[in-house]
Design a protein around this motif. Sequence first.
Motif, PDB file in Angstrom:
ATOM      1  N   ILE A  75      56.049  23.248  20.749  1.00 32.14           N
ATOM      2  CA  ILE A  75      55.269  22.684  21.855  1.00 32.14           C
ATOM      3  C   ILE A  75      55.227  23.674  23.020  1.00 32.14           C
ATOM      4  N   MET A  76      56.389  24.260  23.345  1.00 33.71           N
ATOM      5  CA  MET A  76      56.431  25.222  24.445  1.00 33.71           C
ATOM      6  C   MET A  76      55.595  26.461  24.125  1.00 33.71           C
ATOM      7  N   ALA A  77      55.642  26.920  22.875  1.00 32.91           N
ATOM      8  CA  ALA A  77      54.850  28.083  22.483  1.00 32.91           C
ATOM      9  C   ALA A  77      53.365  27.778  22.615  1.00 32.91           C
ATOM     10  N   LYS A  78      52.959  26.583  22.237  1.00 33.06           N
ATOM     11  CA  LYS A  78      51.548  26.186  22.364  1.00 33.06           C
ATOM     12  C   LYS A  78      51.157  26.148  23.834  1.00 33.06           C
ATOM     13  N   ARG A  79      52.042  25.577  24.664  1.00 30.82           N
ATOM     14  CA  ARG A  79      51.746  25.519  26.098  1.00 30.82           C
ATOM     15  C   ARG A  79      51.640  26.927  26.692  1.00 30.82           C
ATOM     16  N   VAL A  80      52.550  27.810  26.293  1.00 26.52           N
ATOM     17  CA  VAL A  80      52.508  29.188  26.788  1.00 26.52           C
ATOM     18  C   VAL A  80      51.198  29.850  26.360  1.00 26.52           C
ATOM     19  N   ASN A  81      50.790  29.635  25.104  1.00 22.16           N
ATOM     20  CA  ASN A  81      49.525  30.201  24.629  1.00 22.16           C
ATOM     21  C   ASN A  81      48.353  29.638  25.427  1.00 22.16           C
ATOM     22  N   ASP A  82      48.376  28.325  25.693  1.00 18.17           N
ATOM     23  CA  ASP A  82      47.302  27.720  26.488  1.00 18.17           C
ATOM     24  C   ASP A  82      47.278  28.308  27.894  1.00 18.17           C
ATOM     25  N   ILE A  83      48.455  28.451  28.489  1.00 22.37           N
ATOM     26  CA  ILE A  83      48.543  29.028  29.837  1.00 22.37           C
ATOM     27  C   ILE A  83      48.041  30.465  29.819  1.00 22.37           C
ATOM     28  N   GLN A  84      48.406  31.205  28.776  1.00 22.99           N
ATOM     29  CA  GLN A  84      47.970  32.592  28.669  1.00 22.99           C
ATOM     30  C   GLN A  84      46.449  32.659  28.553  1.00 22.99           C
ATOM     31  N   LYS A  85      45.868  31.771  27.734  1.00 25.30           N
ATOM     32  CA  LYS A  85      44.407  31.754  27.597  1.00 25.30           C
ATOM     33  C   LYS A  85      43.749  31.386  28.927  1.00 25.30           C
ATOM     34  N   ASP A  86      44.320  30.374  29.621  1.00 23.45           N
ATOM     35  CA  ASP A  86      43.779  29.986  30.926  1.00 23.45           C
ATOM     36  C   ASP A  86      43.886  31.136  31.922  1.00 23.45           C
ATOM     37  N   ALA A  87      45.013  31.833  31.897  1.00 25.61           N
ATOM     38  CA  ALA A  87      45.206  32.963  32.809  1.00 25.61           C
ATOM     39  C   ALA A  87      44.192  34.069  32.510  1.00 25.61           C
ATOM     40  N   GLU A  88      43.959  34.332  31.225  1.00 29.17           N
ATOM     41  CA  GLU A  88      42.983  35.361  30.864  1.00 29.17           C
ATOM     42  C   GLU A  88      41.579  34.947  31.295  1.00 29.17           C
ATOM     43  N   ALA A  89      41.244  33.659  31.103  1.00 25.43           N
ATOM     44  CA  ALA A  89      39.925  33.170  31.517  1.00 25.43           C
ATOM     45  C   ALA A  89      39.790  33.252  33.032  1.00 25.43           C
ATOM     46  N   THR A  90      40.853  32.869  33.752  1.00 26.29           N
ATOM     47  CA  THR A  90      40.831  32.941  35.207  1.00 26.29           C
ATOM     48  C   THR A  90      40.705  34.390  35.673  1.00 26.29           C
ATOM     49  N   LYS A  91      41.427  35.273  35.013  1.00 28.48           N
ATOM     50  CA  LYS A  91      41.360  36.697  35.362  1.00 28.48           C
ATOM     51  C   LYS A  91      39.946  37.218  35.150  1.00 28.48           C
ATOM     52  N   GLU A  92      39.345  36.838  34.027  1.00 30.21           N
ATOM     53  CA  GLU A  92      37.985  37.282  33.733  1.00 30.21           C
ATOM     54  C   GLU A  92      37.006  36.732  34.774  1.00 30.21           C
ATOM     55  N   ALA A  93      37.160  35.442  35.124  1.00 30.65           N
ATOM     56  CA  ALA A  93      36.277  34.837  36.120  1.00 30.65           C
ATOM     57  C   ALA A  93      36.462  35.507  37.476  1.00 30.65           C
ATOM     58  N   LEU A  94      37.724  35.761  37.843  1.00 25.77           N
ATOM     59  CA  LEU A  94      37.985  36.413  39.132  1.00 25.77           C
ATOM     60  C   LEU A  94      37.438  37.842  39.143  1.00 25.77           C
ATOM     61  N   SER A  95      37.573  38.532  38.022  1.00 23.87           N
ATOM     62  CA  SER A  95      37.024  39.886  37.934  1.00 23.87           C
ATOM     63  C   SER A  95      35.510  39.846  38.114  1.00 23.87           C
ATOM     64  N   HIS A  96      34.873  38.868  37.470  1.00 26.44           N
ATOM     65  CA  HIS A  96      33.420  38.730  37.603  1.00 26.44           C
ATOM     66  C   HIS A  96      33.049  38.403  39.045  1.00 26.44           C
ATOM     67  N   GLN A  97      33.775  37.492  39.678  1.00 30.60           N
ATOM     68  CA  GLN A  97      33.504  37.141  41.065  1.00 30.60           C
ATOM     69  C   GLN A  97      33.730  38.333  41.990  1.00 30.60           C
ATOM     70  N   LEU A  98      34.780  39.096  41.718  1.00 33.44           N
ATOM     71  CA  LEU A  98      35.063  40.276  42.526  1.00 33.44           C
ATOM     72  C   LEU A  98      33.939  41.293  42.390  1.00 33.44           C
ATOM     73  N   LEU A  99      33.462  41.486  41.177  1.00 33.89           N
ATOM     74  CA  LEU A  99      32.362  42.420  40.949  1.00 33.89           C
ATOM     75  C   LEU A  99      31.107  41.947  41.693  1.00 33.89           C
ATOM     76  N   GLU A 100      30.826  40.638  41.627  1.00 32.60           N
ATOM     77  CA  GLU A 100      29.684  40.099  42.354  1.00 32.60           C
ATOM     78  C   GLU A 100      29.872  40.279  43.862  1.00 32.60           C
ATOM     79  N   PHE A 101      31.106  40.035  44.338  1.00 40.20           N
ATOM     80  CA  PHE A 101      31.375  40.197  45.757  1.00 40.20           C
ATOM     81  C   PHE A 101      31.192  41.647  46.184  1.00 40.20           C
TER      82      PHE A 101
END
Length: 165
Positions: A75-101
């Motif tokens: 369960i913890m490994a799944k949660r860590v993987n989910d958090i990692q995926k969310d972090a990567e998605a957030t990083k990608e979104a922030l990178s895109h927003q930064l580029l737009e900015f």
Amino acid sequence: MHKLEQNVRDSLSDQAAVFKSFSQEARQEGRTIDDVQTIRFNEFRKNFLTQNASIFQGLADVRQVVDDVNAKVDIMAKRVNDIQKDAEATKEALSHQLLEFQSSAQENHNVIHAQLSELVDYIHRGSADKKGESGSRGLQKPANTQKEGSAVTTSFEQRVQMAQR
């Protein structure tokens, strides 16, 4: 002789009776020892089986605890993987927003730079007009019209002239 023979027979008969008695006692004692050994063996077997049952129950308990821990780890490994995926998605979104900015900031910088240049040119022309270096200009055509996106912006000079009207 008959008496002697009778005494020998009686003696042999007594010996046979004694041997038979010893034999029966030996058999009885052997059976008793067998029974005692059987009882002891059964007690040993019972204790051994009880201890084995206890050990196997302990192993089953340990196995259950290990399974529970493994389930929690999964369960913890799944949660860590989910958090990692969310972090990567957030990083990608922030990178895109930064580029737009950055792109927007660069556009704003270019617009401000162009407007400042126009203002400096306008100020220089105004001071040159006061010194009599250039003639009157009158109305000019909107030659410096820039397109940004779908909106049309006019030059600074054109905006000043429109404001003066």
